[in-house]
Design an enzyme around this catalytic site. Structure first.
Site, PDB file in Angstrom:
ATOM      1  N   GLY A  86      44.281  38.805  35.059  1.00  0.00           N
ATOM      2  CA  GLY A  86      44.583  38.186  34.287  1.00  0.00           C
ATOM      3  C   GLY A  86      45.047  36.263  34.877  1.00  0.00           C
ATOM      4  CE  LYS A 109      41.377  27.748  41.787  1.00  0.00           C
ATOM      5  NZ  LYS A 109      39.887  26.805  42.065  1.00  0.00           N
ATOM      6  N   GLY A 122      50.238  34.092  44.823  1.00  0.00           N
ATOM      7  CA  GLY A 122      49.748  32.293  43.406  1.00  0.00           C
ATOM      8  C   GLY A 122      50.138  31.240  43.721  1.00  0.00           C
ATOM      9  CG  ASP A 250      37.099  37.149  36.018  1.00  0.00           C
ATOM     10  OD1 ASP A 250      35.897  37.204  36.370  1.00  0.00           O
ATOM     11  OD2 ASP A 250      37.639  36.579  37.021  1.00  0.00           O
ATOM     12  CG  ASN A 251      34.854  32.421  37.640  1.00  0.00           C
ATOM     13  OD1 ASN A 251      36.554  32.804  37.176  1.00  0.00           O
ATOM     14  ND2 ASN A 251      35.104  33.115  38.875  1.00  0.00           N
TER      15      ASN A 251
END
Length: 449
Positions: A86, A109, A122, A250-251
């Protein structure tokens, strides 16, 4: 234009995202501000201090959603299904309309940990942010449908990474693109057998990204549209000589716009086996396999939609991909060669000849497209290009070569230059090569567009 905030994402409901707090950074130093992109969404008049407040400290934009949202999705990563992913170091910060009336997202990002960070911190390295700016600027200039790097802010932390000298500098990046709904977003709903969620997401994507109402044939209509858009992207990648590196499901954005650049590369020559990621040992996402890889991902969308649609119309919709790819790679190659199209048969023959000559000669790609723009190949392009030279005589240029760019050298973005641009930033905080390269890329874009 005026800033026109939207909150369309809330139509999907809170099962599609998690509200998250942004990271608090020790500092915020503005390194890149995309005024061209900002003007298209009405944010170009922000002062630098306001810019830092919104895109470094993530104070909400007026009228936009009050809290960042980490989007939920699954995906195949190198063909292995992963239900544990996710938004792990990013979130959807805001939505708005652009000057064409399209719904746009500002996504991040490096903005901190989320419920999907797993073992990650993160964060984003400053070098990673610099690389993404260079990739998106170059791709945009070469006619590829891509997200745009909207902002890059250095954040004053020291990060540990295994793939570059550490500690290394940190940054937070904001990208602007036409949605963050991925094939993996649909896969997650199929994984949980959430038919109502799939119906809702299908209607959302058709309405907001394709301008269509959801009828009885919504799943197959969506699949056909995504197949055509992603086929176009695959064709544009090939004409740009670009290798994304990680074409996981997912990209892949269902709006057909490329985004999220990690181990990307531009190929030096027409080498189908050229890879971007050092960990892609089997060459799954090699230059010449990208159309296949994207088609495979679209098949995963079809598999997900099977929960709410019959198989036969979905198979029929998948049949759109192959002819669309042939059409789009031909159009993209003609565009980069600066030629007006003629007939489908002539155009395809020309492009096949160009691909064969480039493959046989190992000619530098950027130099070839620079020299061939407008249809006049220099005499030093000898035997492998003989057939191409004959075919070019039937073509007219779509644009003259009177722009100052054509009196210089071709603008490239090979890995050695990326490293050369980064070195003075790392050594002495010298951004002159970076800024000069952005200017050169934009000059090339003006000459091509």
């Amino acid at each position: 234009m005026l800033f026109t905030p939207q909150q369309a994402i809330v139509e999907l409901g809170d099962a599609f995202y998690d509200p998250v707090p942004p990271a608090v950074f020790p500092q915020t130093v503005l390194r890149f501000r995309n005024q061209r992109a900002a003007a298209q969404v009405g944010l170009d008049t922000l002062s630098d201090e306001a810019w830092l407040s919104h895109f470094g400290r993530f104070e909400p934009l007026p009228g936009a959603q009050p809290q960042p949202l980490a989007l939920r999705y699954h995906g195949h990563q190198f063909r292995v299904y992963n239900p544990e992913i996710g938004d792990g170091r990013g979130f959807l910060f805001a939505q708005m309309r652009d000057q064409a009336g399209r719904l746009m997202d500002l996504g991040t990002k490096g903005s901190g940990q989320t419920p999907y960070s797993r073992f990650g911190d993160g964060r984003l390295t400053l070098k990673g942010g610099v690389r993404e700016v260079l990739a998106t600027e170059m791709l945009g200039a070469l006619g590829v449908e891509t997200s745009r790097t909207f902002s890059l802010i250095e954040t004053g932390e020291e990060l540990q990474r295994g793939d570059e000298p550490s500690p290394t500098r940190s940054a937070v990046m904001v990208r602007l693109n036409h949605g963050h709904i991925r094939i993996g977003t649909f896969q997650r709903l199929a994984y949980f057998k959430d038919e109502e969620g799939l119906d809702r997401l299908t209607a959302y994507v058709l309405r907001h990204y394709y301008g269509e109402a959801a009828g009885d044939d919504a799943p197959q209509r969506l699949l056909a549209l995504v197949a055509e858009r992603t086929a176009r992207l695959a064709g544009q990648f090939m004409a740009a000589g670009f290798v994304h590196g990680v074409l996981n499901s997912d990209n892949i954005n269902v709006s057909g716009e490329s985004f999220d650049y990690g181990p990307w590369r531009f190929a030096q020559s027409w080498d189908p086996g050229f890879t971007a990621a050092y960990f892609d040992h089997a060459g799954l996402y090699a230059f010449g396999r990208q159309p296949e890889a994207i088609f495979w991902d679209v098949m995963q969308l079809a598999s997900s939609l099977r929960l709410i649609a019959e198989e036969a119309p979905l198979i029929e919709a998948m049949d759109y991909f192959a002819p669309a790819y042939q059409r789009e790679v031909t159009a993209a190659m003609l565009w980069r060669m600066g030629l007006k199209p003629r007939s489908p048969e002539q155009d395809r023959a020309l492009i096949q000849s160009a691909e064969s000559a480039l493959s046989a000669s190992h000619a530098p790609l950027d130099q070839f497209f620079f020299d061939a723009f407008g249809g006049q190949l220099p005499e030093d392009y000898d035997e492998p290009f003989a057939q191409l030279r004959r075919l070019l005589t039937a073509y007219e240029p779509r644009k003259s070569r009177d722009h100052p760019y054509w009196a210089t050298e071709p603008c490239s973005m090979l890995i050695d230059e990326v490293e050369a641009i980064w070195a003075p930033i790392a050594e002495r905080d010298d951004w002159s090569l970076f800024n000069a390269k952005i200017a050169a890329i934009r000059t090339m874009g003006e000459a091509l567009s």
